[in-house]
Design a protein around this motif. Structure first.
Motif, PDB file in Angstrom:
ATOM      1  N   ALA A   1       0.980  -1.239  -0.053  1.00 16.74           N
ATOM      2  CA  ALA A   1       0.052  -0.100  -0.033  1.00 16.74           C
ATOM      3  C   ALA A   1       1.025   1.188  -0.054  1.00 16.74           C
TER       4      ALA A   1
ATOM      5  N   GLU B   1       3.409   2.990  -5.385  1.00 16.25           N
ATOM      6  CA  GLU B   1       2.734   3.315  -6.498  1.00 16.25           C
ATOM      7  C   GLU B   1       3.121   2.845  -7.874  1.00 16.25           C
TER       8      GLU B   1
ATOM      9  N   ARG C   1       4.903   5.985  -2.552  1.00 13.99           N
ATOM     10  CA  ARG C   1       3.857   7.017  -2.498  1.00 13.99           C
ATOM     11  C   ARG C   1       4.366   8.270  -1.732  1.00 13.99           C
TER      12      ARG C   1
ATOM     13  N   ALA D   1       4.345   8.176   2.202  1.00 10.21           N
ATOM     14  CA  ALA D   1       4.041   6.893   3.051  1.00 10.21           C
ATOM     15  C   ALA D   1       5.265   6.446   3.777  1.00 10.21           C
TER      16      ALA D   1
ATOM     17  N   LEU E   1      -0.071  -3.895  -6.969  1.00  9.29           N
ATOM     18  CA  LEU E   1       0.045  -2.675  -6.345  1.00  9.29           C
ATOM     19  C   LEU E   1      -1.646  -2.006  -7.006  1.00  9.29           C
ATOM     20  N   THR E   2      -2.343  -1.322  -6.007  1.00  8.70           N
ATOM     21  CA  THR E   2      -3.499  -0.931  -6.038  1.00  8.70           C
ATOM     22  C   THR E   2      -3.695   0.652  -5.728  1.00  8.70           C
ATOM     23  N   GLU E   3      -2.502   1.149  -5.165  1.00  3.66           N
ATOM     24  CA  GLU E   3      -2.678   2.485  -4.508  1.00  3.66           C
ATOM     25  C   GLU E   3      -1.683   3.366  -5.409  1.00  3.66           C
ATOM     26  N   SER E   4      -2.227   4.712  -5.354  1.00  7.35           N
ATOM     27  CA  SER E   4      -1.423   5.825  -6.010  1.00  7.35           C
ATOM     28  C   SER E   4      -1.673   7.110  -5.307  1.00  7.35           C
TER      29      SER E   4
ATOM     30  N   ALA F   1      -0.114   9.539   0.377  1.00  6.11           N
ATOM     31  CA  ALA F   1      -0.521   8.681   1.434  1.00  6.11           C
ATOM     32  C   ALA F   1      -1.073   9.706   2.510  1.00  6.11           C
ATOM     33  N   ASP F   2      -2.257   9.687   3.090  1.00  2.05           N
ATOM     34  CA  ASP F   2      -2.600  10.412   4.416  1.00  2.05           C
ATOM     35  C   ASP F   2      -1.708  10.059   5.792  1.00  2.05           C
TER      36      ASP F   2
END
Length: 286
Positions: free
Chosen positions: A44, A47, A66, A69, A110-113, A116-117
């Motif tokens: 996660a 990216e 990311r 992250a 990979l599913t996130e890009s 990151a918060d």
């Protein structure tokens, strides 16, 4: 996946939800990698993945974190040299086909890009400490302490005395690589007026500065990352206004900075041209 791909300074183990990176401890391995030891990078936190030709018959597999992250990369702020990038795996060119296979396998997971918060990669663990040019910095997980050295600290820092900062008081960290002259680590207070802060780190009691042989990357960057992660965990980041333009400097301070620059020049860490240009800039501040 569960497979292991070994490179020159590290080995990557591909797990179902993360990549486990184990860095070697050999004398040819960058000291930053040796300090990091083992890092688990959640998928996660990534990216992208690239595979490019390297130098001297090598290929480079790089995982792209990311933004936001990884506290280490956030603190580094793009200042790490290529060979100190902990997300690069250098392999012999004859292993390119194998590297391409793993790159494709990793991309598929990979599913996130995007930013990151929150931090998804664990920071270096406290307690941490290192020697800067003008003081010793320590971090116990909740408090940052600066203890000044009489041989390097400015008169402004001596007058302020040794410093202690609770993580709850801080809004950020500014790290400037010691591999560039006048590197520093500056703590950014959460509620302080930026215009009231000294513009120069060597005059700011919330900063330590790096000189020849002090504040090396493998010591100061993990320290900065650990503090930054603690700040982010304590509360959401507060916006920090940029420092004001530097006022005209005390001639004694200018002379001291030129002396430090001269040490770097004599050690071969600064070229003749860089020395001349920077010295002219310092003299222009008078």
């Amino acid at each position: 996946m569960g497979d292991v791909l070994a490179g020159f300074h590290a080995a990557w183990e591909f797990e179902s939800d993360s990549v486990l990176i184990r860095y070697e401890r050999g004398i040819r391995t960058p000291k930053l990698f040796q300090v990091l030891g083992t890092r688990r990078i959640p998928l996660a936190a990534l990216e992208g993945v690239t595979l490019t030709a390297g130098r001297r018959g090598t290929v480079v597999l790089r995982a792209e974190p990311r933004p936001g992250a990884d506290p280490l990369m956030e603190a580094a702020d793009g200042q790490l040299k290529e060979n100190h990038d902990p997300y690069r795996l250098v392999l012999p060119a004859e292993r390119e086909t194998l590297a391409e296979y793993y790159a494709d396998e990793l991309r598929a997971r990979l599913t996130e890009s995007g930013p990151a918060d929150r931090h998804l990669v664990a920071p270096p663990a406290a307690p941490l400490q290192f020697k800067a040019y003008d003081g010793k910095a320590s971090f116990d997980g909740t408090t940052v302490s600066f203890r000044w050295f009489w041989t390097g600290a400015s008169s402004a820092k001596w007058k302020a005395g040794d410093q202690r900062f609770s993580v709850a008081e801080l809004g950020g960290v500014e790290w400037r690589s010691p591999e560039l002259f006048e590197g520093h680590l500056r703590l950014l207070p959460r509620d302080a007026d930026a215009a009231a802060r000294p513009a120069q780190p060597d005059q700011d009691p919330a900063s330590v500065v790096f000189g020849l042989g002090y504040g090396a990357v493998h010591e100061s960057l993990p320290f900065a990352a650990a503090v930054l992660a603690a700040i982010r965990s304590a509360s959401p980041p507060a916006p920090v206004t940029a420092a004001v333009t530097a006022p005209r400097r005390d001639p004694a301070d200018i002379a001291e900075r030129i002396r430090r620059l001269g040490e770097l020049h004599q050690a071969g860490l600064v070229t003749d041209e860089e020395f001349s240009v920077k010295k002219a800039e310092l003299l222009a501040e008078l």
